[in-house]
Design an enzyme around this catalytic site. Structure first.
Site, PDB file in Angstrom:
ATOM      1  N   ASN A  82       2.331  -1.229   5.162  1.00 50.93           N
ATOM      2  CA  ASN A  82       3.035  -0.605   4.344  1.00 50.93           C
ATOM      3  C   ASN A  82       2.741  -0.868   2.802  1.00 50.93           C
ATOM      4  O   ASN A  82       2.462  -1.743   2.439  1.00 50.93           O
ATOM      5  CB  ASN A  82       4.389  -1.232   4.324  1.00 50.93           C
ATOM      6  CG  ASN A  82       5.460  -0.535   3.483  1.00 50.93           C
ATOM      7  OD1 ASN A  82       5.336   0.664   2.936  1.00 50.93           O
ATOM      8  ND2 ASN A  82       6.710  -1.177   3.577  1.00 50.93           N
TER       9      ASN A  82
ATOM     10  N   CYS B 259       3.036   6.735  -2.383  1.00 47.86           N
ATOM     11  CA  CYS B 259       2.198   6.189  -1.241  1.00 47.86           C
ATOM     12  C   CYS B 259       1.378   7.095  -0.511  1.00 47.86           C
ATOM     13  O   CYS B 259       0.248   6.702  -0.324  1.00 47.86           O
ATOM     14  CB  CYS B 259       3.452   5.848  -0.300  1.00 47.86           C
ATOM     15  SG  CYS B 259       4.222   7.001   0.083  1.00 47.86           S
TER      16      CYS B 259
ATOM     17  N   HIS C 214       7.849   8.330   4.004  1.00 48.12           N
ATOM     18  CA  HIS C 214       7.056   7.231   3.168  1.00 48.12           C
ATOM     19  C   HIS C 214       5.730   7.207   4.392  1.00 48.12           C
ATOM     20  O   HIS C 214       5.931   7.580   5.518  1.00 48.12           O
ATOM     21  CB  HIS C 214       7.868   5.941   3.674  1.00 48.12           C
ATOM     22  CG  HIS C 214       7.089   4.699   2.859  1.00 48.12           C
ATOM     23  ND1 HIS C 214       6.529   5.012   1.609  1.00 48.12           N
ATOM     24  CD2 HIS C 214       6.771   3.558   3.424  1.00 48.12           C
ATOM     25  CE1 HIS C 214       5.813   3.840   1.175  1.00 48.12           C
ATOM     26  NE2 HIS C 214       5.923   2.816   2.296  1.00 48.12           N
TER      27      HIS C 214
END
Length: 726
Positions: free
Chosen positions: A264, A74, A239
């Site tokens: 996200n 990510c 994250h």
């Protein structure tokens, strides 16, 4: 049938990358991540085998969402958004004019560039991509026929050695690699009780935060979660997210409400805060306004207010904007940093690895002159290179698989994130000739808060015209490494390295223990001008004369004077020198000046040697050093080296060490499903991320299993469908 054979022949002609093959060696490094459970199951397909009409880009790249697959990268995907905000960066990283899959010139290869340790490195790959169940299993665009993202991800994995080495990292590092610029990282939480040790970066103030949000169209703003809390229960820890939009709703609400739209990279709904769909936060707004804002969010996006943002998120990373000319803009003033300078350097054990200011050896660190020609906003960045394993000039790991087999101890931190704790300090000096120990004992003009384990640290400040001494250092003494020093400025600057004492001008004997200040003075003897010879001749007073001043102190000062002539051993002439004490520093030698003066120190008789020296102790006062050859009119070049011992207390400093960085990539949460119909217990442990993003891969695999397993996959699909409905 003939058509099929022709198609096979064309396929054989497509490019295959021998340095990054379509095999598990390009996927895995040491099988230490959850990705290891797919060993042997991942196939490689070209875009034309994945969909009927593959494209590289869409007509409007900004509308395309990036979506994370089963790889915990990510941090890299957040940085890829920078390419969607800047045409200059997009063309820099993905050069235009590459053949499309529909072109006759299509060869099955793809080229991009990645900035690595001061250079834009061109990376060529074939277009075979990792798949599960016939679908991409790593990153992809929300629009499935677009392939710029998975191809760029493959090129980035090639630079690092494998896909697995992209599992977890720093958003700031990826931003630098894709922009060639700088990224700033703030913590959103205040430090704890141990202030100095827990401070890993600046604590972001809300006023600065609001100003940064105004730059959302020009640069990437990413936020990260490092610790799980109530609102993030569906997200877990470690994250990274992307800030897409901000809204100040003061005009449509009875109180000030500042909302942020967050995306996200997983590409699924995941937030349970007060501003989620059906949340209580919307009760504060007119229903029409609430409905309009909720309609704006796409899959994987959600709204949070400012208070919730500071409560639930831990860090924010912002890249410096890059204009269409490729120049950086300041995050603080938005001014263009038109001027830039780069220099490489090294910390060498026993020579230039002096450690932090807590060590008396700090002055031995590499030193750089920064000349600021006009009042400027300046950003100075220190980028360190990977360590503990072999890399090429671009910082890429050389054959990491073989390296792991030969030396398993190097696998710890092999992902290219095993860095020294480094810091950077800057002092202003009045002129180039200055007292180094005295300067470094004073507080710097600007410096890093602490020595941190970041790949790159930097300082930003306003500097007035003049000379500055820049000293990069590691926290520990004798910690070796290579680094790149970069300076960006709104005004004209020049950057140069302060060279150490040349080996050919070094004293023949090492200096006694202690701290010494060394000055080199260059001169020459010219026949008929200043080659006066020894004191046996009346022309002695014409020899070069060098002043020496000993400051007042508690006692005598230790001084070592060395005279070195620059010639071959076979052509040396006899040399020596005398030190005379004189009335004051303004005294100048005349014809009869030395008739009544006796030298305080003499290095005689004159010797046929390249170098002669004397160590002595002198009281405070003014002196002159007269170097000479034995015979008059003997020409030659020479250097006088004056080393003065500094008798003072060691540098008092409170250099601190930052915490080890927490990287973002994934959270390993597990589910356990028990099979109990007359069979042994069956457990499956998978990261929730895999379950929520890979239903198509599971559906493509479950046809291969038996009746009990089919019941298991049915139950698993049911779990996935429930999770997708959150």
């Amino acid at each position: 049938m003939l058509g099929e054979k022709k198609q096979l022949v064309v396929a054989k002609d497509l490019y295959t990358d021998p340095t990054f093959p379509a095999s598990d060696t390009s996927i895995f490094f040491d099988y230490c991540t959850p990705l290891a459970q797919f060993r042997g199951e991942i196939s490689w397909l070209r875009p034309k085998d994945i969909c009927s009409s593959p494209r590289l880009f869409s007509n409007n790249l900004q509308d395309v969402q990036v979506k994370q697959g089963i790889l915990g990268d990510c941090w890299f995907l957040c940085a890829c958004v920078a390419l969607q905000k800047s045409k200059y960066l997009l063309n820099k990283v993905i050069p235009p004019g590459q053949p499309s899959w529909t072109d006759e010139s299509y060869q099955g290869c793809f080229t991009c560039r990645v900035w690595q340790f001061g250079h834009w490195v061109e990376v060529t790959i074939d277009d075979r991509l990792p798949c599960l169940g016939g679908k991409l299993c790593f990153s992809q665009c929300q629009t499935e026929d677009l392939f710029w993202l998975p191809l760029l991800e493959k090129a980035y994995a090639k630079v690092h050695g494998s896909y697995e080495q992209l599992w977890a990292g720093q958003v700031a590092d990826a931003l630098v690699d894709l922009t060639g610029g700088i990224a700033e990282r703030w913590t959103l939480k205040g430090p704890g009780k141990n202030v100095e040790k827990e401070k890993t970066g600046m604590v972001l103030e809300k006023a600065v935060f609001r100003r940064l949000m105004n730059l959302k169209e020009q640069c990437v703003i990413s936020c990260s979660i490092l610790n799980s809390r109530q609102g993030t229960s569906e997200l877990g820890e470690f994250h990274a997210f992307i800030v897409i939009d901000t809204l100040n709703l003061s005009e449509v609400s009875s109180k000030e409400i500042f909302l942020l739209r967050i995306r996200n990279p997983w590409g699924r709904r995941c937030w349970k805060g007060p501003w989620c769909e059906g949340g209580q936060g919307w009760n504060q707004l007119d229903p029409a306004v609430a409905s309009e804002l909720l309609s704006q969010i796409q899959e994987g996006e959600f709204w949070v207010d400012e208070e919730e943002f500071f409560r639930e998120f831990d860090e924010i990373t912002v890249s410096f904007p890059v204009n269409e000319e490729g120049q950086l803009q300041s995050l603080y003033t938005e001014k263009v940093l038109y001027h830039s300078q780069n220099l490489f350097g090294s910390w060498v054990r026993g020579q230039s690895a002096g450690g932090c200011r807590n060590n008396s050896s700090f002055p031995t660190n590499p030193k750089f002159w920064l000349r600021v020609c006009e009042s400027s906003e300046v950003c100075i960045a220190l980028l360190q290179k990977h360590r503990k394993y072999s890399t090429d000039w671009a910082g890429r790991i050389q054959n990491p698989t073989r390296l792991a087999e030969e030396n398993p101890s190097l696998t710890e931190g092999i992902q290219g994130k095993n860095y020294q704790a480094v810091g950077l300090h800057v002092w202003k000096v009045e002129k180039k000739r200055f007292n180094l120990p005295k300067t470094l004992s004073a507080p710097p003009v600007v410096g890093t808060v602490c020595h941190s384990y970041d790949r790159e640290v930097h300082v930003c400040c306003d500097l007035s015209p003049g000379f500055y001494l820049v000293v990069p250092s590691t926290f520990l003494k004798d910690a070796v490494g290579n680094f790149l020093l970069r300076v960006f400025s709104t005004g004209r600057i020049s950057l140069s390295e302060l060279k150490p004492l040349p080996t050919d001008a070094a004293p023949c004997e090492e200096l006694p223990p202690g701290e010494w200040e060394t000055v080199q003075l260059h001169g020459c003897w010219k026949s008929g001008l200043n080659a006066g010879g020894s004191r046996n001749f009346p022309s002695f007073h014409t020899n070069p004369c060098f002043p020496l001043s000993i400051p007042a102190g508690p006692g005598k000062s230790s001084v070592k004077v060395t005279l070195r002539q620059h010639c071959l051993d076979s052509r040396c002439c006899p040399i020596g020198f005398h030190i005379f004490q004189v009335p004051n520093s303004s005294w100048k030698p005349q014809t009869t000046s030395f008739v009544h003066l006796e030298p305080l120190v003499s290095c005689v008789p004159h010797c046929y040697s390249q170098e002669v020296s004397r160590l002595c102790r002198l009281p405070a006062g003014s002196y002159v050093i007269i170097p000479s050859t034995y015979l008059p009119n003997t020409e030659g070049n020479f250097t006088v080296v004056i080393a003065t011992k500094i008798d003072r207390k060691r540098i008092h400093s409170q250099e601190t060490l930052g915490q080890v960085l927490q990287e973002v990539g994934y959270t390993s949460r597990t589910i356990k499903i028990r099979w109990s119909r007359k069979s042994p217990s069956l457990y499956l442990t998978l990261p929730v991320l895999l379950l929520s993003t890979l239903p198509w891969a599971l559906s493509g695999t479950k046809q291969m299993v038996g009746s009990k397993e089919r019941f298991f996959w049915k139950l698993l699909d049911h779990t996935i469908n429930r999770r997708k409905g959150l």
